[in-house]
Design an enzyme around this catalytic site. Structure first.
Site, short mmCIF file in Angstrom:
data_model
loop_
_atom_site.label_atom_id
_atom_site.label_comp_id
_atom_site.label_asym_id
_atom_site.label_seq_id
_atom_site.Cartn_x
_atom_site.Cartn_y
_atom_site.Cartn_z
N VAL A 92 0.79 -1.11 -0.53
CA VAL A 92 -0.16 -0.22 0.03
C VAL A 92 0.97 0.93 0.15
O VAL A 92 1.65 1.39 1.18
CB VAL A 92 -1.07 0.18 1.41
CG1 VAL A 92 -1.61 1.26 1.35
CG2 VAL A 92 -2.06 -1.51 1.79
N GLU A 93 0.70 2.38 -0.86
CA GLU A 93 2.23 2.95 -1.27
C GLU A 93 1.03 4.32 -1.09
O GLU A 93 0.21 4.50 -1.49
CB GLU A 93 2.94 2.70 -2.04
CG GLU A 93 3.64 1.63 -2.63
CD GLU A 93 4.29 1.70 -3.99
OE1 GLU A 93 5.51 2.80 -4.00
OE2 GLU A 93 4.33 0.53 -5.07
N GLY A 94 1.67 5.54 -0.40
CA GLY A 94 1.08 6.23 0.45
C GLY A 94 0.14 6.22 1.18
O GLY A 94 -1.12 6.16 1.47
N ASN A 101 -4.77 6.92 1.46
CA ASN A 101 -5.22 6.27 0.57
C ASN A 101 -6.44 5.18 0.91
O ASN A 101 -6.70 4.64 1.53
CB ASN A 101 -4.27 5.55 0.64
CG ASN A 101 -3.42 4.28 -0.20
OD1 ASN A 101 -4.88 4.07 -0.87
ND2 ASN A 101 -2.71 4.13 -1.02
N GLU A 197 10.77 2.56 -9.02
CA GLU A 197 8.93 2.76 -8.78
C GLU A 197 8.16 2.62 -9.91
O GLU A 197 6.98 2.49 -10.01
CB GLU A 197 9.36 4.05 -8.18
CG GLU A 197 7.47 4.60 -8.10
CD GLU A 197 7.41 4.05 -6.39
OE1 GLU A 197 6.41 3.86 -6.00
OE2 GLU A 197 8.38 3.95 -5.85
#
Length: 483
Positions: A92-94, A101, A197
């Site tokens: 889970v990015e951010g 998010n 990324e």
């Protein structure tokens, strides 16, 4: 009737799409007596998100056609050496920013096991091509120089955008500072900053559309690694279970979902749509929503959008020989060949006592690795680990090499924003063609390449369709180029 912007690019896009969704004469076959309003092609995150949005708006007569035997798309767990690991989306990015998010509450609702990824100590965990760790002073200086370079390229991006200048690559911005990474340690850090990324190198990645990155600017800079037996894909199943019928075990039994249905042709006209699958079945509807990956449909090839390839290779050992504890989760390998097994992660917190390492490769290295036997990949990994930790390390007992690029239904892992494509062209890519609508992480305005991008794109695309189907607002307006 759609408003496409009236340019040659828009006209070309229409021609490409007409070629893809050709008006073919199908052989007569029986179609469903009561056709659905919408057929959704693909049951990944964006397809399921779109379907739920349609259902919530009262359009419940939908049909989801999924090419594989499961839902979830590129969110997919598998068994490796007795463990449940993610071969696709993993983070889970951010998280922990000003905005929430949307994936984060879903993960917490399901009580999935997540682990904060800590990259802060990489200066102490960067290894030479041969000879062990870099000394602290050398590593610190290289990371500080990289931070200064990133600060410069970000400021350059903001300035170019404010002046409405044409886009350039990240590499071009680095050249403006006369500081292009070239030594093994510089290339390893640069790979960590960008390829890790975006899954493609700075020379092909847009500057203005990636720096600063909306995911981290809006949602926060923290990343959480999902390592749970239920799998990250359980988020997609939970969304599906909110509008599809499931049995007591949680298995989807709803007839509106059809698995192993490979869509090969779509015919559309002013009166409706007919979808043909590989097994010869025909399905009629008023509209169709295509959520299949970019690699399969080739729509974005017009703008040089690549399906980038991101490969997480898992290796299991009889015992651990790498440092463990706080500040040791990630380590870099600086090789003279950029992108050669550069980023490693020990998974002691995620899988205690399992003795598992994860190494990430991307782009050309991913394609190369997919085409060779796993035994060769394991031998290469072992040589790299021997360079880092010495010759007397144990041989890996198991290896897992995902093959997203070779999979005919995916042809990659996620989209990357290329140089020169603006919001104008991006909006055209997302625009419907007649009764054919599009969704997927590659159509997300701000978050392409991310799970939350796929989820939000499904909602956005469904709302565009809802406006037409329920409110007769079928014109799709594209702002003029440069606005």
């Amino acid at each position: 009737m759609m408003i496409m912007g009236g340019t040659n690019i828009g006209a070309t896009l229409v021609m490409v799409l007409v070629a893809l969704f050709s008006l073919l004469s199908f052989e007569p076959m029986v179609v469903e007596a009561r056709p659905p309003t919408v057929i959704i092609v693909g049951a990944g995150m964006s397809g399921i998100s779109a379907a739920k949005t349609l259902s919530d708006a009262g359009i419940k007569d939908i049909l989801i056609l999924e090419a594989t035997d499961r839902i979830g798309g590129r969110m997919h767990k598998t068994q490796f050496a007795g463990l449940s690991v993610e071969i696709g989306a993993n983070w889970v990015e951010g998280v922990n920013g000003a905005e929430v998010n949307p994936i984060w509450p879903m993960v917490n609702k399901l009580k999935l096991k997540t682990f904060l990824s800590d990259y802060d100590n990489l200066t102490s965990n960067t290894y030479k091509q041969a000879g062990g760790l870099y000394d602290g002073a050398t590593s610190k200086a290289a990371f500080e120089a990289s931070d200064e370079l990133t600060e410069f390229t970000t400021k350059t991006s903001i300035s170019l955008t404010a002046q409405k200048k044409e886009d350039i690559s990240i590499l071009a911005a680095q050249r403006l500072k006369h500081q292009v990474p070239s030594t093994p340690i510089e290339m390893a850090i640069d790979y960590y900053n960008y390829d890790y990324e975006f899954a493609e190198p700075p020379r092909v990645t847009s500057l203005q559309n990636t720096e600063p990155l909306a995911t981290f600017a809006n949602f926060g800079e923290d990343l959480y690694f999902v390592a749970d037996p239920k799998g990250y894909e359980s988020v997609v199943y939970d969304i599906a279970g909110q509008f599809l019928t499931v049995d007591k075990t949680g298995k989807i039994t709803d007839p509106r979902l059809k698995l192993n249905k490979v869509v090969i042709e779509i015919q559309h006209s002013a009166s409706g749509v007919i979808v043909k699958t590989e097994d010869g079945s025909l399905y009629r509807s008023a509209y169709v929503m295509v959520s299949a990956s970019v690699g399969q449909w080739k729509i974005l090839a017009l703008y040089q959008f690549d399906m980038s390839v991101y490969t997480k290779i898992f290796l299991k050992f009889p015992y651990k020989f790498w440092p463990s504890g706080n500040g040791t989760e990630f380590f870099l390998y600086a090789h003279e060949k950029r992108g050669y097994y550069p980023i490693w992660q020990q998974l002691e917190r995620e899988y205690p006592g399992a003795n598992v390492l994860l190494v990430t490769v991307t782009d050309d290295e991913s394609r190369r690795v997919e085409q060779q036997p796993d035994s060769e990949t394991k031998a290469e990994c072992m040589k790299v680990l021997q360079d880092m930790f010495g010759k007397n390390i144990p041989e890996a007992t198991d290896i897992l090499v995902p093959r997203w690029w070779s999979n005919k239904f995916f042809k990659g892992t996620f989209s990357n924003w290329p140089i020169g494509v603006t919001r104008y062209e991006y909006d055209q890519i997302r625009a419907p063609v007649g009764r054919v609508y599009f969704t997927g992480e590659h159509t997300s305005e701000h978050y392409n390449g991310y799970v939350h991008g796929a989820y939000l794109a499904g909602i956005d695309s469904a709302n565009i369709l809802i406006n037409c189907a329920k409110r007769r607002m079928c014109k799709y307006h594209i702002m003029p180029k440069g606005t």
